[in-house]
Write an enzyme that holds these catalytic residues in place. Sequence first.
Site, PDB file in Angstrom:
ATOM      1  N   ILE A 105      81.244  14.909  50.625  1.00 40.97           N
ATOM      2  CA  ILE A 105      80.451  13.902  51.311  1.00 40.97           C
ATOM      3  C   ILE A 105      79.005  13.920  50.797  1.00 40.97           C
ATOM      4  O   ILE A 105      78.505  14.981  50.406  1.00 40.97           O
ATOM      5  CB  ILE A 105      80.443  14.129  52.841  1.00 40.97           C
ATOM      6  CG1 ILE A 105      79.848  15.477  53.221  1.00 40.97           C
ATOM      7  CG2 ILE A 105      81.840  14.017  53.402  1.00 40.97           C
ATOM      8  CD1 ILE A 105      79.691  15.734  54.714  1.00 40.97           C
ATOM      9  N   ASN A 106      78.379  12.756  50.822  1.00 41.19           N
ATOM     10  CA  ASN A 106      76.940  12.700  50.664  1.00 41.19           C
ATOM     11  C   ASN A 106      76.325  13.294  51.938  1.00 41.19           C
ATOM     12  O   ASN A 106      77.034  13.766  52.813  1.00 41.19           O
ATOM     13  CB  ASN A 106      76.499  11.252  50.469  1.00 41.19           C
ATOM     14  CG  ASN A 106      75.206  11.158  49.659  1.00 41.19           C
ATOM     15  OD1 ASN A 106      74.277  11.936  49.879  1.00 41.19           O
ATOM     16  ND2 ASN A 106      75.143  10.224  48.738  1.00 41.19           N
TER      17      ASN A 106
ATOM     18  N   SER B 102      74.307  16.092  42.237  1.00 44.82           N
ATOM     19  CA  SER B 102      73.170  15.263  41.828  1.00 44.82           C
ATOM     20  C   SER B 102      71.966  15.503  42.731  1.00 44.82           C
ATOM     21  O   SER B 102      72.092  15.652  43.937  1.00 44.82           O
ATOM     22  CB  SER B 102      73.583  13.795  41.913  1.00 44.82           C
ATOM     23  OG  SER B 102      72.511  12.967  41.546  1.00 44.82           O
TER      24      SER B 102
ATOM     25  N   CYS C 203      73.378   6.927  49.542  1.00 45.35           N
ATOM     26  CA  CYS C 203      72.130   7.622  49.798  1.00 45.35           C
ATOM     27  C   CYS C 203      71.448   7.029  51.020  1.00 45.35           C
ATOM     28  O   CYS C 203      71.159   5.837  51.068  1.00 45.35           O
ATOM     29  CB  CYS C 203      71.200   7.527  48.594  1.00 45.35           C
ATOM     30  SG  CYS C 203      69.711   8.491  48.842  1.00 45.35           S
TER      31      CYS C 203
ATOM     32  N   GLY D 267      64.331  10.111  48.223  1.00 39.77           N
ATOM     33  CA  GLY D 267      64.303   8.665  47.991  1.00 39.77           C
ATOM     34  C   GLY D 267      64.536   8.268  46.551  1.00 39.77           C
ATOM     35  O   GLY D 267      63.934   7.327  46.043  1.00 39.77           O
TER      36      GLY D 267
ATOM     37  N   GLY E 116      75.361  21.666  46.232  1.00 37.35           N
ATOM     38  CA  GLY E 116      74.082  20.970  46.329  1.00 37.35           C
ATOM     39  C   GLY E 116      72.973  21.859  46.847  1.00 37.35           C
ATOM     40  O   GLY E 116      72.297  22.549  46.078  1.00 37.35           O
TER      41      GLY E 116
ATOM     42  N   LYS F  44      70.603  13.731  37.982  1.00 40.75           N
ATOM     43  CA  LYS F  44      69.743  13.126  39.003  1.00 40.75           C
ATOM     44  C   LYS F  44      70.035  11.642  39.154  1.00 40.75           C
ATOM     45  O   LYS F  44      70.097  10.914  38.142  1.00 40.75           O
ATOM     46  CB  LYS F  44      68.273  13.331  38.588  1.00 40.75           C
ATOM     47  CG  LYS F  44      67.256  12.791  39.567  1.00 40.75           C
ATOM     48  CD  LYS F  44      66.939  13.785  40.666  1.00 40.75           C
ATOM     49  CE  LYS F  44      65.971  13.235  41.711  1.00 40.75           C
ATOM     50  NZ  LYS F  44      66.620  12.587  42.859  1.00 40.75           N
TER      51      LYS F  44
END
Lengths: 243, 243, 303, 303
Positions: free
Chosen positions: D192-193, D21, D131, D72, D266, D45
């Site tokens: 992981i993020n 994403s 996030c 953001g 990513g 997204k």
Amino acid sequence: MVKQGIYKILYNYALTDTVYSMVLEGDTSALIAPGQFVNIKLDGKFLRRPISVCDYNDKTITLIYKVVGEGTAQMSKMKAGETLDLLTGLGNGFNPEVPCQKPLLIGGGVGIPPLYNLCKELLKLGKEPTVILGFNTKSEIFYDKAFEMLGVKVIITTVDGSTGVKGFVTDAMGDDYDYFFTCGPMPMFKAIEKVAKTSGQYSFEERMGCGFGACMGCSCKTKYGNKRICKDGPVLYREEIIW
Amino acid sequence: MVKQGIYKILYNYALTDTVYSMVLEGDTSALIAPGQFVNIKLDGKFLRRPISVCDYNDKTITLIYKVVGEGTAQMSKMKAGETLDLLTGLGNGFNPEVPCQKPLLIGGGVGIPPLYNLCKELLKLGKEPTVILGFNTKSEIFYDKAFEMLGVKVIITTVDGSTGVKGFVTDAMGDDYDYFFTCGPMPMFKAIEKVAKTSGQYSFEERMGCGFGACMGCSCKTKYGNKRICKDGPVLYREEIIW
Amino acid sequence: MVNTKVNLCGITLDNPVIPASGTFGFGYEFADLYDINRLGTFSFKGTTKDARFGNPTPRIAEVEAGMINSVGLQNPGVDAVIANELPKLKQCFNKKVMANVSGFSIDDYVYTCEKLNGEDQIGWFEVNISCPNVHGGGLAFGTSAENAAAVTKAVKKVTDKPVIIKLSPNVTDIVEIAKACEAEGADGISLINTLLGMKINLKTKKPVVANKMGGFSGPAIKPVAVRMVYQVYDAVKIPIVGMGGIQSAEDVIEFMLAGATAVQVGAANLVNPFACRDIINMLPKTMEKYGIKDLNEIIGGAH
Amino acid sequence: MVNTKVNLCGITLDNPVIPASGTFGFGYEFADLYDINRLGTFSFKGTTKDARFGNPTPRIAEVEAGMINSVGLQNPGVDAVIANELPKLKQCFNKKVMANVSGFSIDDYVYTCEKLNGEDQIGWFEVNISCPNVHGGGLAFGTSAENAAAVTKAVKKVTDKPVIIKLSPNVTDIVEIAKACEAEGADGISLINTLLGMKINLKTKKPVVANKMGGFSGPAIKPVAVRMVYQVYDAVKIPIVGMGGIQSAEDVIEFMLAGATAVQVGAANLVNPFACRDIINMLPKTMEKYGIKDLNEIIGGAH
């Protein structure tokens, strides 16, 4: 003592499908014994690559290396004229000045190169070395001629019998020796340890961090305390090794 | 449409102390408008470097870039014959087909290069462009001769007055124009915005992630919604910009 | 002339560059390579109550822009450090050294620090509560504010030397832990220790290091380190020793802008034994490039 | 012939490669570049209840072997996603897409998931509780087991589609959080993020990104990601979607050996828009090189 320097590649060519010879020009004053190694910085790789010294003189260092991963593959593609950042003078090499007259030099695969300079040193000391070079098969053989040109007896063993003695280096050791020096893979060491009848020196490999004794990445236990393969070794005496 | 390809460096030479010209050979079919850019992969750098296209034809791309950091310094050291991995066809470039006859092309520093191909396109359309090139001082001047060879009027401004009009590009704009196209630093844009009497197109810079619209790293707000400098820009119409 | 002198907990350093513990042994082996008195100081090999061999080998894995180590606090034990290592160091180093200590219980820390407290050569304690390599409690101290505070309190009782607590980055809230240490009297905070990482060998299909996971260091972790120094600087008044991927004078300046009073260089020493000397050599010129006259002016400057 | 098909929460993927994403928009813009039906799927997204512009620029910093972003959660909001984005995607993508959703309260998550639940194109929800860019609650969900569990529970109530919870690595105990999500019915875990990171510009002496800190991704973080996938695999029974620095077929295999059933790519997409296609092309040959006939055989193989 460790030195850092920039070395120019004079030659870099294949000896077999996967084994290469690289001759570097630069300061060789840090090299003081056979069996020492250099540690090579490669673009894009964080840690250096330790490669044992096959031979050296006052102007050049000869390295023989096998392509085993990305780093050595990158080395194999370098051309004469390009330069490399090396740490030299690393490791506690072979001690050729031990009491013996007819030492065996036993090398397996890429463990063979450091025995070459050792062989020269032993000859200078008036000793009569015999060299046993172990390979899997004929196409992997390298440096047999180089040893022969030193005037020593060279015995080749191949696992598949395609050249020389069929079998392992231990099948060619016999008992006409009064000392041994060896470098090669761990299974070969264990086989030698079982049959060897004399004192000897083993040169070990371990995954290293720094190569100069700082990180304790390659420690091993010996009968005389903890040692660092990179700094206190890579050569250890048979008498101190815990198998 | 974005294309990825390997390009061979034909030339790479300094125009000034810090500005270089690089001509690359390869597939240019993705380039469809002046003011587009390419995104260059450099060894050891994670993100690509976006560089605006100065000129192109069916075989080559000309890039003019300023050494501002490690990446561009690395580019400046590359030699003819070496290759680069480029994404091409990036960005929504200048639209030369707007109604106008006497457009001004206003470039500041490294904002100048994309105006060159634009100037050629405008000439092809039968328009009569005037070019204003702004620099700090004489030693920074580049590409003035290239524009002159296109047969257009070229006005140079320098902040210190060492060549041409002393002052800023706005001091040379006059009022004999019916449109403008500009590329350069933000303070120059703001000065132009204050005095410009016509419609025009601004080519913006922003720190980009991808350069092809995926990461939203270079978003800006416009009167007609959010736009991505890299994909919906870098060229925006004066009428849509929120200052 | 620029000023590179900084004051770390009451002791002046000629420059802020400190080889990190575990990458510089007990220093004397590096004295053959260059004059180690050029360093600000160095942090010696993590010392524990008893001698330790550490973890099985392989202990090292290379990763992108960094490395993983699972040495496991190999050291000769505090008694041998005092008997053998410090006297050898005295021969070649005339500055105060930073004593890095580790333990597996509060009593361990107290024992080791008490023993070392009498040594004049030691200028600071750096209490490692974060080494991720050791099973059995070592992890826990660094990952809870309560335990971090308890170690700080206990160590402070047995020494008058400045006590710097070295924090683990493998936590949700580094600020909370730093504040807890400060509240119990810590004289400084050093961070970050290594991130916990793993690499798997595709040929063997098993983790590369024998201990499976290990401490991940090198330039790869710098953004996490800079961020944590920045966060902790906002929250505490005591000085910060910043580290994590430093390999240039630029990196030193970046950490000081984030809030570090001094910095440690770790993994870079293992790639280049002259790394700290080279960074110190480059520091004045790099300061000039960025218009910095005195390093003290830039501490926390990015806030 | 090797088998690259894997089953993710009841849906078969032709291969385990999924653009992450925020690096692939809503997909259709990439359909010009190659046939995106070659992908396992992709995660769209991050979508929120309301439209968001996101953070001020600059939003991007380059670091060693990676990047920092502070976009953001810029997105058009769930209504516009349903009205505009999904119909465009339908023109060029005939597989199920993964719906990445974010929120700033449990009600936000519930609202967005409920709206999207009716969309046939959506195969899975990927609930981003991690996030690090958004102030005001976004951080908290991912950094406590209780909050992670509460989001899971609430979302599970409003959808029958599989719910994958995307975890933050900026925590002390990733295993505890994964287990809490599983206990509340999560159908999968993705991790992981990004790590929270910072870079300072030496010329301006301030952080490079306007928001100061941002999400740090790229090959630099891979060792942390592999470690966390390995740890979580030991603790949960639900499938894991692994990510963090993947840029090659070798990396895919490494994550699957650690315990991932599928993987996300990513940052690599931002360097090369063809990255996922290239990885998928290389996968069979790479599997053969390492003696792998079926990817399902290697999931968790390093344990």
